[in-house]
Design a protein around this motif. Structure first.
Motif, short mmCIF file in Angstrom:
data_model
loop_
_atom_site.label_atom_id
_atom_site.label_comp_id
_atom_site.label_asym_id
_atom_site.label_seq_id
_atom_site.Cartn_x
_atom_site.Cartn_y
_atom_site.Cartn_z
N UNK A 104 -9.95 -5.91 12.49
CA UNK A 104 -9.86 -6.96 11.48
C UNK A 104 -8.62 -6.78 10.60
N UNK A 105 -8.30 -7.83 9.84
CA UNK A 105 -7.19 -7.77 8.88
C UNK A 105 -7.75 -7.72 7.47
N UNK A 106 -7.25 -6.80 6.68
CA UNK A 106 -7.69 -6.62 5.29
C UNK A 106 -6.59 -7.12 4.37
N UNK A 107 -6.98 -7.93 3.40
CA UNK A 107 -6.04 -8.40 2.39
C UNK A 107 -5.86 -7.30 1.34
N UNK A 108 -4.61 -6.93 1.06
CA UNK A 108 -4.34 -5.92 0.04
C UNK A 108 -3.47 -6.53 -1.05
N UNK A 109 -3.41 -5.81 -2.15
CA UNK A 109 -2.64 -6.28 -3.30
C UNK A 109 -1.26 -5.65 -3.32
N UNK A 110 -0.30 -6.37 -3.86
CA UNK A 110 1.05 -5.82 -4.05
C UNK A 110 1.19 -5.18 -5.43
N UNK A 111 0.12 -5.23 -6.24
CA UNK A 111 0.22 -4.75 -7.61
C UNK A 111 0.05 -3.24 -7.73
N UNK A 112 -0.53 -2.59 -6.74
CA UNK A 112 -0.74 -1.14 -6.80
C UNK A 112 -0.49 -0.53 -5.44
N UNK A 113 0.65 0.16 -5.29
CA UNK A 113 0.98 0.79 -4.03
C UNK A 113 0.06 1.97 -3.75
N UNK A 114 -0.39 2.65 -4.79
CA UNK A 114 -1.26 3.81 -4.60
C UNK A 114 -2.60 3.39 -4.01
N UNK A 115 -3.23 2.36 -4.57
CA UNK A 115 -4.53 1.91 -4.07
C UNK A 115 -4.43 1.44 -2.63
N UNK A 116 -3.35 0.74 -2.30
CA UNK A 116 -3.18 0.27 -0.93
C UNK A 116 -2.99 1.45 0.02
N UNK A 117 -2.23 2.47 -0.40
CA UNK A 117 -2.04 3.65 0.44
C UNK A 117 -3.34 4.42 0.61
N UNK A 118 -4.12 4.53 -0.46
CA UNK A 118 -5.42 5.20 -0.37
C UNK A 118 -6.33 4.46 0.61
N UNK A 119 -6.36 3.14 0.54
CA UNK A 119 -7.18 2.36 1.47
C UNK A 119 -6.77 2.64 2.91
N UNK A 120 -5.48 2.67 3.18
CA UNK A 120 -5.01 2.93 4.55
C UNK A 120 -5.49 4.30 5.03
N UNK A 121 -5.40 5.32 4.16
CA UNK A 121 -5.86 6.65 4.54
C UNK A 121 -7.36 6.67 4.82
N UNK A 122 -8.13 6.04 3.94
CA UNK A 122 -9.59 6.05 4.10
C UNK A 122 -10.01 5.31 5.36
N UNK A 123 -9.40 4.17 5.63
CA UNK A 123 -9.79 3.41 6.82
C UNK A 123 -9.39 4.16 8.09
N UNK A 124 -8.25 4.81 8.07
CA UNK A 124 -7.75 5.48 9.28
C UNK A 124 -8.45 6.81 9.53
N UNK A 125 -8.58 7.63 8.48
CA UNK A 125 -9.05 8.99 8.67
C UNK A 125 -10.53 9.19 8.32
N UNK A 126 -11.02 8.49 7.30
CA UNK A 126 -12.40 8.66 6.89
C UNK A 126 -13.34 7.82 7.75
N UNK A 127 -12.96 6.54 7.98
CA UNK A 127 -13.79 5.67 8.80
C UNK A 127 -13.36 5.65 10.27
#
Length: 291
Positions: A104-127
């Motif tokens: 699927x495609x997840x919509x992310x925000x451009x307002x916080x690069x840290x939160x978007x990077x954390x999401x990528x890590x969690x989806x890739x490595x945690x899930x």
């Protein structure tokens, strides 16, 4: 030696326009007149840009901004914004169980690069999921004819949308990180411009100013709660829970969490190297830059 014109300019302090930093900045806001500093407001990505451009002297900024440009900054000691569990204002909202978002495609925000990077890590490595991302406004896209299947919401927008009926499945990224690593997650840090230090711009200690604001907020939480209630995002009980879950210091565990985040970004190929955590020391740096 400092230039006279620079000495006359007020100290410019970046202030994220989110509720979570209200306990740090409220006393600075009410005392700003004639104080010798001015507050500049904006979302994290905008403050990152202003700091990188040399338009701010001190700012709250994304953790990943420090990692990418550590040579430009010193960290403000013992000051951060993060969580030791649920953060409530950085959440993944989904229309289907998160474990089923493969492809699927997840919509992310451009307002916080840290939160978007954390999401990528969690989806890739945690899930262990392979998903794609696109950037846009969560509030606008939810109301469109084709709302996203899943989206990242941060800050005040996350507090408004966290119980949206269209998105019954939610992941609090602060809690997901804690379950994954056992550590706090530091979303934002405060940084001092090395150029401003070299220019001798700090007659007073900017770190003490910000730490003092945080300490005032901690001692006057009833006032902070009264002010926060005006935003009408959360009930007073929810606001108590919200602020109680936030971390405003940078102790050993928080530093360990930050270093772990940087290490995982390097592993994922999103950082070339993890930076050292180099803190500003007003007494030391004032001596070094004295004419």
């Amino acid at each position: 030696m400092s230039r006279p014109a620079e000495q006359k300019r007020p100290l410019r302090i970046g202030r994220i326009s989110y509720l979570n930093v209200l306990p740090i900045y409220h006393s600075l806001e009410k005392d700003a007149a004639g104080s010798g500093y001015e507050l500049v407001y904006g979302p994290p990505a905008e403050l990152n840009r202003l700091m990188a451009a040399g338009e701010l002297d001190v700012a709250s900024t994304s953790s990943i901004e420090y990692a990418r440009n550590a040579q430009q900054y010193y960290l403000v000691p013992d000051l951060a914004i993060g969580s030791c569990g649920p953060v409530m204002s950085v959440i993944l909202l989904s229309r289907q169980p998160v474990e089923t978002l493969e492809g699927q495609t997840i919509l992310t925000t451009s307002q916080s690069h840290t939160s978007a990077a954390l999401l990528r890590l969690i989806m890739r490595y945690h899930y262990g999921l392979n998903v794609t991302y696109r950037t846009g406004s969560a509030s606008e896209q939810i109301q469109s004819h084709n709302p996203p299947q899943a989206l990242l919401a941060i800050g005040d927008e996350a507090l408004r949308l966290r119980n949206h009926p269209m998105y019954p499945y939610r992941v609090d990224l602060g809690e997901a990180w804690r379950r994954w690593t056992g550590l706090p997650f530091i979303f934002g840090v405060w940084v001092v411009s090395r150029d401003s230090v070299a220019a001798g711009r700090f007659d007073t200690d900017p770190c003490a100013l910000l730490q003092g604001g945080r300490d005032w907020g901690a001692q006057h939480m009833d006032t902070i709660l009264d002010l926060a209630a005006r935003h009408d995002f959360l009930s007073r009980d929810e606001l108590v829970e919200y602020f109680r879950g936030l971390v405003y210091t940078m102790g050993e565990e928080a530093q360990k969490g930050l270093r772990t985040f940087y290490s995982k970004l390097v592993e994922a190929g999103e950082l070339e190297r993890a930076p050292e955590l180099v803190f500003y020391d007003h007494a030391v740096h004032t001596r070094r830059t004295a004419p």
